[in-house]
Design a protein around this motif. Structure first.
Motif, PDB file in Angstrom:
ATOM      1  N   UNK A   1      13.521   7.009 -20.837  1.00 28.78           N
ATOM      2  CA  UNK A   1      13.577   6.123 -19.680  1.00 28.78           C
ATOM      3  C   UNK A   1      12.407   6.391 -18.746  1.00 28.78           C
ATOM      4  N   UNK A   2      12.123   5.388 -17.924  1.00 26.50           N
ATOM      5  CA  UNK A   2      11.168   5.507 -16.829  1.00 26.50           C
ATOM      6  C   UNK A   2      11.722   4.676 -15.681  1.00 26.50           C
ATOM      7  N   UNK A   3      11.323   5.027 -14.477  1.00 22.84           N
ATOM      8  CA  UNK A   3      11.753   4.311 -13.285  1.00 22.84           C
ATOM      9  C   UNK A   3      10.595   3.521 -12.698  1.00 22.84           C
ATOM     10  N   UNK A   4      10.921   2.384 -12.079  1.00 22.88           N
ATOM     11  CA  UNK A   4       9.964   1.606 -11.313  1.00 22.88           C
ATOM     12  C   UNK A   4      10.423   1.572  -9.867  1.00 22.88           C
ATOM     13  N   UNK A   5       9.459   1.533  -8.931  1.00 18.36           N
ATOM     14  CA  UNK A   5       9.818   1.575  -7.517  1.00 18.36           C
ATOM     15  C   UNK A   5       8.710   0.920  -6.705  1.00 18.36           C
ATOM     16  N   UNK A   6       9.097   0.182  -5.660  1.00 20.87           N
ATOM     17  CA  UNK A   6       8.130  -0.457  -4.773  1.00 20.87           C
ATOM     18  C   UNK A   6       8.457  -0.223  -3.316  1.00 20.87           C
ATOM     19  N   UNK A   7       7.401  -0.132  -2.500  1.00 22.26           N
ATOM     20  CA  UNK A   7       7.530   0.212  -1.080  1.00 22.26           C
ATOM     21  C   UNK A   7       6.478  -0.587  -0.319  1.00 22.26           C
ATOM     22  N   UNK A   8       6.876  -1.316   0.718  1.00 17.45           N
ATOM     23  CA  UNK A   8       5.926  -2.165   1.429  1.00 17.45           C
ATOM     24  C   UNK A   8       6.033  -2.047   2.930  1.00 17.45           C
ATOM     25  N   UNK A   9       4.982  -2.489   3.606  1.00 18.08           N
ATOM     26  CA  UNK A   9       4.929  -2.455   5.068  1.00 18.08           C
ATOM     27  C   UNK A   9       4.008  -3.568   5.551  1.00 18.08           C
ATOM     28  N   UNK A  10       4.104  -3.906   6.842  1.00 20.22           N
ATOM     29  CA  UNK A  10       3.127  -4.841   7.394  1.00 20.22           C
ATOM     30  C   UNK A  10       1.723  -4.264   7.195  1.00 20.22           C
ATOM     31  N   UNK A  11       0.774  -5.126   6.966  1.00 24.20           N
ATOM     32  CA  UNK A  11      -0.589  -4.711   6.663  1.00 24.20           C
ATOM     33  C   UNK A  11      -1.236  -3.953   7.815  1.00 24.20           C
ATOM     34  N   UNK A  12      -2.002  -2.942   7.466  1.00 27.18           N
ATOM     35  CA  UNK A  12      -2.827  -2.238   8.436  1.00 27.18           C
ATOM     36  C   UNK A  12      -4.084  -3.054   8.717  1.00 27.18           C
ATOM     37  N   UNK A  13      -4.974  -2.504   9.524  1.00 21.90           N
ATOM     38  CA  UNK A  13      -6.196  -3.233   9.889  1.00 21.90           C
ATOM     39  C   UNK A  13      -7.439  -2.678   9.210  1.00 21.90           C
ATOM     40  N   UNK A  14      -7.339  -1.498   8.635  1.00 23.69           N
ATOM     41  CA  UNK A  14      -8.490  -0.840   7.989  1.00 23.69           C
ATOM     42  C   UNK A  14      -8.272  -0.811   6.478  1.00 23.69           C
ATOM     43  N   UNK A  15      -8.295  -1.971   5.861  1.00 21.09           N
ATOM     44  CA  UNK A  15      -7.932  -2.082   4.446  1.00 21.09           C
ATOM     45  C   UNK A  15      -8.761  -1.179   3.540  1.00 21.09           C
ATOM     46  N   UNK A  16     -10.086  -1.256   3.637  1.00 19.12           N
ATOM     47  CA  UNK A  16     -10.920  -0.451   2.748  1.00 19.12           C
ATOM     48  C   UNK A  16     -10.754   1.044   3.051  1.00 19.12           C
ATOM     49  N   UNK A  17     -10.733   1.413   4.319  1.00 18.84           N
ATOM     50  CA  UNK A  17     -10.549   2.823   4.689  1.00 18.84           C
ATOM     51  C   UNK A  17      -9.197   3.336   4.199  1.00 18.84           C
ATOM     52  N   UNK A  18      -8.162   2.526   4.306  1.00 16.25           N
ATOM     53  CA  UNK A  18      -6.842   2.933   3.823  1.00 16.25           C
ATOM     54  C   UNK A  18      -6.835   3.059   2.308  1.00 16.25           C
ATOM     55  N   UNK A  19      -7.501   2.151   1.615  1.00 22.06           N
ATOM     56  CA  UNK A  19      -7.593   2.236   0.157  1.00 22.06           C
ATOM     57  C   UNK A  19      -8.323   3.516  -0.243  1.00 22.06           C
ATOM     58  N   UNK A  20      -9.367   3.859   0.483  1.00 20.76           N
ATOM     59  CA  UNK A  20     -10.109   5.093   0.189  1.00 20.76           C
ATOM     60  C   UNK A  20      -9.257   6.328   0.459  1.00 20.76           C
ATOM     61  N   UNK A  21      -8.432   6.304   1.503  1.00 22.36           N
ATOM     62  CA  UNK A  21      -7.500   7.415   1.788  1.00 22.36           C
ATOM     63  C   UNK A  21      -6.522   7.595   0.634  1.00 22.36           C
ATOM     64  N   UNK A  22      -5.970   6.475   0.186  1.00 25.17           N
ATOM     65  CA  UNK A  22      -5.004   6.524  -0.919  1.00 25.17           C
ATOM     66  C   UNK A  22      -5.685   7.067  -2.175  1.00 25.17           C
ATOM     67  N   UNK A  23      -6.865   6.559  -2.487  1.00 26.16           N
ATOM     68  CA  UNK A  23      -7.585   7.010  -3.681  1.00 26.16           C
ATOM     69  C   UNK A  23      -7.861   8.515  -3.610  1.00 26.16           C
ATOM     70  N   UNK A  24      -8.313   8.985  -2.457  1.00 24.40           N
ATOM     71  CA  UNK A  24      -8.607  10.410  -2.297  1.00 24.40           C
ATOM     72  C   UNK A  24      -7.345  11.254  -2.474  1.00 24.40           C
ATOM     73  N   UNK A  25      -6.231  10.801  -1.899  1.00 23.48           N
ATOM     74  CA  UNK A  25      -4.971  11.543  -2.038  1.00 23.48           C
ATOM     75  C   UNK A  25      -4.530  11.585  -3.497  1.00 23.48           C
ATOM     76  N   UNK A  26      -4.556  10.448  -4.164  1.00 25.71           N
ATOM     77  CA  UNK A  26      -4.120  10.415  -5.555  1.00 25.71           C
ATOM     78  C   UNK A  26      -4.986  11.310  -6.433  1.00 25.71           C
ATOM     79  N   UNK A  27      -6.273  11.402  -6.140  1.00 23.98           N
ATOM     80  CA  UNK A  27      -7.147  12.300  -6.908  1.00 23.98           C
ATOM     81  C   UNK A  27      -6.702  13.749  -6.749  1.00 23.98           C
TER      82      UNK A  27
END
Length: 161
Positions: free
Chosen positions: A77-103
């Motif tokens: 088995x595997x699980x799927x999960x989704x989590x959402x929020x109203x959009x932030x204002x620094x889309x690219x900076x937030x994407x870079x934060x997420x990428x850095x954390x995941x690395x």
């Protein structure tokens, strides 16, 4: 979930679903010693920890993590999960934060910047994750590692609570 899913968020969900449905037998890359509950919890924790790194309030889950079979030949088995929020204002900076954390989690990460930044990650404590910054909402979703387990038993457990 605030707003409605945009095309980018829908694409992220489709990617995660494709990873889940493509099948995943527990192997050396995935921890066959994990229980289904540990795999689920690792997915939820990774998504919540990702969201906590962003200066965005109002995160909501779509639903409880969903369990699905990930290999027809084995009871896995595997699980799927989704989590959402109203959009932030620094889309690219937030994407870079997420990428850095995941690395830092040992994930292989890819960032797509057009038309809106989206981050895709595989490996580490989960099978796959995506983070969408599409206008209207931020959305993180993914699939857990595939582990040994019985989808019927786990589905009953979810229903009974």
């Amino acid at each position: 979930m605030p707003g409605r899913r945009t095309a980018a968020a829908a694409a992220a969900v489709a990617l995660a679903a494709a990873v889940l449905l493509a099948g995943c037998t527990p192997d050396a890359k995935e921890n066959a010693a994990d229980t289904p509950h540990e795999a689920r919890d690792a997915l939820v924790k990774t998504i919540h920890d990702t969201a906590a790194r962003l200066a965005v309030a109002g995160w909501n889950e779509d639903s409880a993590p969903d369990v699905a079979r990930c290999d027809a030949a084995e009871p896995s088995v595997a699980y799927g999960y989704g989590y959402g929020a109203p959009s932030g204002t620094e889309h690219l900076a937030d994407a870079e934060k997420v990428a850095a954390y995941w690395k830092t989690l040992g994930m292989t990460v890819r960032v797509v910047t057009e038309p809106d930044p989206v981050v895709f990650g595989t490996g580490g404590p989960v099978k796959a994750l995506s983070f969408s910054t599409a206008p209207g909402d931020y959305y993180i979703d993914g699939t857990s590692l595939c582990v040994l387990g019985d989808v019927g038993t786990l589905t009953d457990e979810q229903v009974v609570g």
